[in-house]
Scaffold this motif. Sequence first.
Motif, PDB file in Angstrom:
ATOM      1  N   GLY A  82      -6.679   2.465   2.221  1.00  0.00           N
ATOM      2  CA  GLY A  82      -6.926   3.283   1.035  1.00  0.00           C
ATOM      3  C   GLY A  82      -6.440   4.707   1.169  1.00  0.00           C
ATOM      4  O   GLY A  82      -6.291   5.423   0.175  1.00  0.00           O
ATOM      5  N   LYS A  83      -6.169   5.146   2.378  1.00  0.00           N
ATOM      6  CA  LYS A  83      -5.670   6.510   2.617  1.00  0.00           C
ATOM      7  C   LYS A  83      -4.158   6.613   2.439  1.00  0.00           C
ATOM      8  O   LYS A  83      -3.617   7.699   2.345  1.00  0.00           O
ATOM      9  CB  LYS A  83      -6.055   6.961   4.023  1.00  0.00           C
ATOM     10  N   LEU A  84      -3.481   5.477   2.414  1.00  0.00           N
ATOM     11  CA  LEU A  84      -2.026   5.474   2.241  1.00  0.00           C
ATOM     12  C   LEU A  84      -1.672   5.836   0.805  1.00  0.00           C
ATOM     13  O   LEU A  84      -2.483   5.687  -0.110  1.00  0.00           O
ATOM     14  CB  LEU A  84      -1.462   4.089   2.570  1.00  0.00           C
ATOM     15  N   THR A  85      -0.433   6.258   0.577  1.00  0.00           N
ATOM     16  CA  THR A  85       0.035   6.497  -0.785  1.00  0.00           C
ATOM     17  C   THR A  85       0.125   5.151  -1.510  1.00  0.00           C
ATOM     18  O   THR A  85       0.169   4.088  -0.883  1.00  0.00           O
ATOM     19  CB  THR A  85       1.423   7.154  -0.801  1.00  0.00           C
ATOM     20  N   ALA A  86       0.189   5.204  -2.825  1.00  0.00           N
ATOM     21  CA  ALA A  86       0.305   3.963  -3.605  1.00  0.00           C
ATOM     22  C   ALA A  86       1.541   3.171  -3.189  1.00  0.00           C
ATOM     23  O   ALA A  86       1.497   1.947  -3.054  1.00  0.00           O
ATOM     24  CB  ALA A  86       0.338   4.276  -5.098  1.00  0.00           C
ATOM     25  N   ARG A  87       2.642   3.844  -2.981  1.00  0.00           N
ATOM     26  CA  ARG A  87       3.879   3.153  -2.606  1.00  0.00           C
ATOM     27  C   ARG A  87       3.748   2.504  -1.233  1.00  0.00           C
ATOM     28  O   ARG A  87       4.215   1.387  -1.022  1.00  0.00           O
ATOM     29  CB  ARG A  87       5.056   4.138  -2.628  1.00  0.00           C
ATOM     30  N   GLU A  88       3.092   3.198  -0.291  1.00  0.00           N
ATOM     31  CA  GLU A  88       2.860   2.620   1.033  1.00  0.00           C
ATOM     32  C   GLU A  88       1.931   1.408   0.948  1.00  0.00           C
ATOM     33  O   GLU A  88       2.150   0.406   1.626  1.00  0.00           O
ATOM     34  CB  GLU A  88       2.264   3.671   1.979  1.00  0.00           C
ATOM     35  N   ARG A  89       0.913   1.486   0.092  1.00  0.00           N
ATOM     36  CA  ARG A  89       0.013   0.333  -0.085  1.00  0.00           C
ATOM     37  C   ARG A  89       0.768  -0.855  -0.668  1.00  0.00           C
ATOM     38  O   ARG A  89       0.576  -1.987  -0.244  1.00  0.00           O
ATOM     39  CB  ARG A  89      -1.189   0.716  -0.965  1.00  0.00           C
ATOM     40  N   PHE A  90       1.647  -0.608  -1.637  1.00  0.00           N
ATOM     41  CA  PHE A  90       2.439  -1.696  -2.209  1.00  0.00           C
ATOM     42  C   PHE A  90       3.277  -2.364  -1.120  1.00  0.00           C
ATOM     43  O   PHE A  90       3.282  -3.587  -0.999  1.00  0.00           O
ATOM     44  CB  PHE A  90       3.345  -1.194  -3.337  1.00  0.00           C
ATOM     45  N   HIS A  91       3.969  -1.572  -0.334  1.00  0.00           N
ATOM     46  CA  HIS A  91       4.822  -2.139   0.717  1.00  0.00           C
ATOM     47  C   HIS A  91       3.992  -2.885   1.766  1.00  0.00           C
ATOM     48  O   HIS A  91       4.428  -3.924   2.270  1.00  0.00           O
ATOM     49  CB  HIS A  91       5.702  -1.069   1.349  1.00  0.00           C
ATOM     50  N   TRP A  92       2.817  -2.386   2.076  1.00  0.00           N
ATOM     51  CA  TRP A  92       1.950  -3.096   3.017  1.00  0.00           C
ATOM     52  C   TRP A  92       1.533  -4.441   2.422  1.00  0.00           C
ATOM     53  O   TRP A  92       1.567  -5.466   3.101  1.00  0.00           O
ATOM     54  CB  TRP A  92       0.709  -2.259   3.363  1.00  0.00           C
ATOM     55  N   LEU A  93       1.168  -4.441   1.138  1.00  0.00           N
ATOM     56  CA  LEU A  93       0.723  -5.683   0.494  1.00  0.00           C
ATOM     57  C   LEU A  93       1.821  -6.732   0.425  1.00  0.00           C
ATOM     58  O   LEU A  93       1.552  -7.926   0.555  1.00  0.00           O
ATOM     59  CB  LEU A  93       0.199  -5.400  -0.917  1.00  0.00           C
ATOM     60  N   VAL A  94       3.055  -6.330   0.194  1.00  0.00           N
ATOM     61  CA  VAL A  94       4.135  -7.308   0.006  1.00  0.00           C
ATOM     62  C   VAL A  94       4.840  -7.674   1.308  1.00  0.00           C
ATOM     63  O   VAL A  94       5.771  -8.482   1.289  1.00  0.00           O
ATOM     64  CB  VAL A  94       5.160  -6.855  -1.057  1.00  0.00           C
ATOM     65  N   ALA A  95       4.394  -7.123   2.423  1.00  0.00           N
ATOM     66  CA  ALA A  95       4.994  -7.479   3.715  1.00  0.00           C
ATOM     67  C   ALA A  95       4.777  -8.970   3.983  1.00  0.00           C
ATOM     68  O   ALA A  95       3.721  -9.523   3.673  1.00  0.00           O
ATOM     69  CB  ALA A  95       4.375  -6.645   4.833  1.00  0.00           C
ATOM     70  N   PRO A  96       5.781  -9.648   4.537  1.00  0.00           N
ATOM     71  CA  PRO A  96       5.655 -11.098   4.797  1.00  0.00           C
ATOM     72  C   PRO A  96       4.486 -11.423   5.730  1.00  0.00           C
ATOM     73  O   PRO A  96       4.206 -10.680   6.672  1.00  0.00           O
ATOM     74  CB  PRO A  96       6.990 -11.456   5.461  1.00  0.00           C
ATOM     75  N   ARG A  97       3.814 -12.527   5.427  1.00  0.00           N
ATOM     76  CA  ARG A  97       2.707 -13.018   6.230  1.00  0.00           C
ATOM     77  C   ARG A  97       2.801 -14.532   6.309  1.00  0.00           C
ATOM     78  O   ARG A  97       3.380 -15.170   5.451  1.00  0.00           O
ATOM     79  CB  ARG A  97       1.363 -12.662   5.584  1.00  0.00           C
ATOM     80  N   SER A  98       2.149 -15.091   7.312  1.00  0.00           N
ATOM     81  CA  SER A  98       2.097 -16.558   7.396  1.00  0.00           C
ATOM     82  C   SER A  98       0.628 -16.981   7.378  1.00  0.00           C
ATOM     83  O   SER A  98       0.129 -17.604   8.290  1.00  0.00           O
ATOM     84  CB  SER A  98       2.801 -17.049   8.662  1.00  0.00           C
ATOM     85  N   THR A  99      -0.056 -16.586   6.322  1.00  0.00           N
ATOM     86  CA  THR A  99      -1.464 -16.913   6.157  1.00  0.00           C
ATOM     87  C   THR A  99      -1.647 -17.727   4.881  1.00  0.00           C
ATOM     88  O   THR A  99      -0.680 -18.018   4.175  1.00  0.00           O
ATOM     89  CB  THR A  99      -2.310 -15.629   6.060  1.00  0.00           C
ATOM     90  N   ILE A 100      -2.884 -18.045   4.564  1.00  0.00           N
ATOM     91  CA  ILE A 100      -3.177 -18.841   3.370  1.00  0.00           C
ATOM     92  C   ILE A 100      -2.844 -18.068   2.084  1.00  0.00           C
ATOM     93  O   ILE A 100      -2.500 -18.664   1.073  1.00  0.00           O
ATOM     94  CB  ILE A 100      -4.642 -19.316   3.389  1.00  0.00           C
ATOM     95  N   ILE A 101      -2.944 -16.731   2.120  1.00  0.00           N
ATOM     96  CA  ILE A 101      -2.537 -15.897   0.982  1.00  0.00           C
ATOM     97  C   ILE A 101      -1.191 -15.274   1.354  1.00  0.00           C
ATOM     98  O   ILE A 101      -1.085 -14.552   2.338  1.00  0.00           O
ATOM     99  CB  ILE A 101      -3.559 -14.782   0.692  1.00  0.00           C
ATOM    100  N   GLN A 102      -0.171 -15.575   0.555  1.00  0.00           N
ATOM    101  CA  GLN A 102       1.160 -15.033   0.811  1.00  0.00           C
ATOM    102  C   GLN A 102       1.670 -14.343  -0.445  1.00  0.00           C
ATOM    103  O   GLN A 102       1.197 -14.601  -1.550  1.00  0.00           O
ATOM    104  CB  GLN A 102       2.129 -16.138   1.232  1.00  0.00           C
ATOM    105  N   ILE A 103       2.644 -13.490  -0.237  1.00  0.00           N
ATOM    106  CA  ILE A 103       3.232 -12.724  -1.328  1.00  0.00           C
ATOM    107  C   ILE A 103       4.710 -13.095  -1.437  1.00  0.00           C
ATOM    108  O   ILE A 103       5.400 -13.204  -0.425  1.00  0.00           O
ATOM    109  CB  ILE A 103       3.088 -11.207  -1.067  1.00  0.00           C
ATOM    110  N   SER A 104       5.177 -13.289  -2.664  1.00  0.00           N
ATOM    111  CA  SER A 104       6.597 -13.594  -2.879  1.00  0.00           C
ATOM    112  C   SER A 104       7.443 -12.386  -2.500  1.00  0.00           C
ATOM    113  O   SER A 104       6.930 -11.275  -2.341  1.00  0.00           O
ATOM    114  CB  SER A 104       6.831 -13.916  -4.357  1.00  0.00           C
ATOM    115  N   PRO A 105       8.753 -12.583  -2.413  1.00  0.00           N
ATOM    116  CA  PRO A 105       9.623 -11.405  -2.295  1.00  0.00           C
ATOM    117  C   PRO A 105       9.413 -10.501  -3.510  1.00  0.00           C
ATOM    118  O   PRO A 105       9.062 -10.967  -4.598  1.00  0.00           O
ATOM    119  CB  PRO A 105      11.031 -12.002  -2.296  1.00  0.00           C
ATOM    120  N   ALA A 106       9.625  -9.205  -3.335  1.00  0.00           N
ATOM    121  CA  ALA A 106       9.482  -8.261  -4.444  1.00  0.00           C
ATOM    122  C   ALA A 106      10.692  -8.357  -5.364  1.00  0.00           C
ATOM    123  O   ALA A 106      11.810  -8.626  -4.927  1.00  0.00           O
ATOM    124  CB  ALA A 106       9.337  -6.846  -3.905  1.00  0.00           C
ATOM    125  N   HIS A 107      10.440  -8.163  -6.642  1.00  0.00           N
ATOM    126  CA  HIS A 107      11.471  -8.164  -7.675  1.00  0.00           C
ATOM    127  C   HIS A 107      11.372  -6.848  -8.430  1.00  0.00           C
ATOM    128  O   HIS A 107      10.303  -6.242  -8.470  1.00  0.00           O
ATOM    129  CB  HIS A 107      11.279  -9.337  -8.639  1.00  0.00           C
TER     130      HIS A 107
END
Length: 135
Positions: A82-107
């Motif tokens: 929560g201390k990161l900038t909004a843009r940093e939070r977005f990039h953290w959220l969309v970083a690739p993961r191999s878990t049950i919750i995954q995020i598509s590539p960004a468009h």
Amino acid sequence: MHAHCSYDYAIVRVVPRVEREEFINIGVILSCPAQDFLEARIELDETRLKAFDATLDMEAVRKHAESIPTICRGGAQAGPLGKLTARERFHWLVAPRSTIIQISPAHSGRCQQPALVLEHLLETMVRPLRKPSTL
């Protein structure tokens, strides 16, 4: 009315068994820095998810999925992220993961009203397709 500005989005997916590479879309994260907009909307259709995988741990899915909008909002409730900038939070959220919750590539795209784009993406990419009504 806002001028057209760039936005980025990614789709949030549930991947019950990573090795099978099957998934169901459950949400959207959208970032529009020019309008200081970072929001995620999650729509868990538990019946649909259980039909997809009857062994799915819905409590774990719910817990992880609910953290995404919290991280988007930032602040103390999002923990250290929560201390990161909004843009940093977005990039953290969309970083690739191999878990049950995954995020598509960004468009990317351009819009005037990111909230309307977010709703459109939910309708077209997340919500189940509906049979057109006949008159």
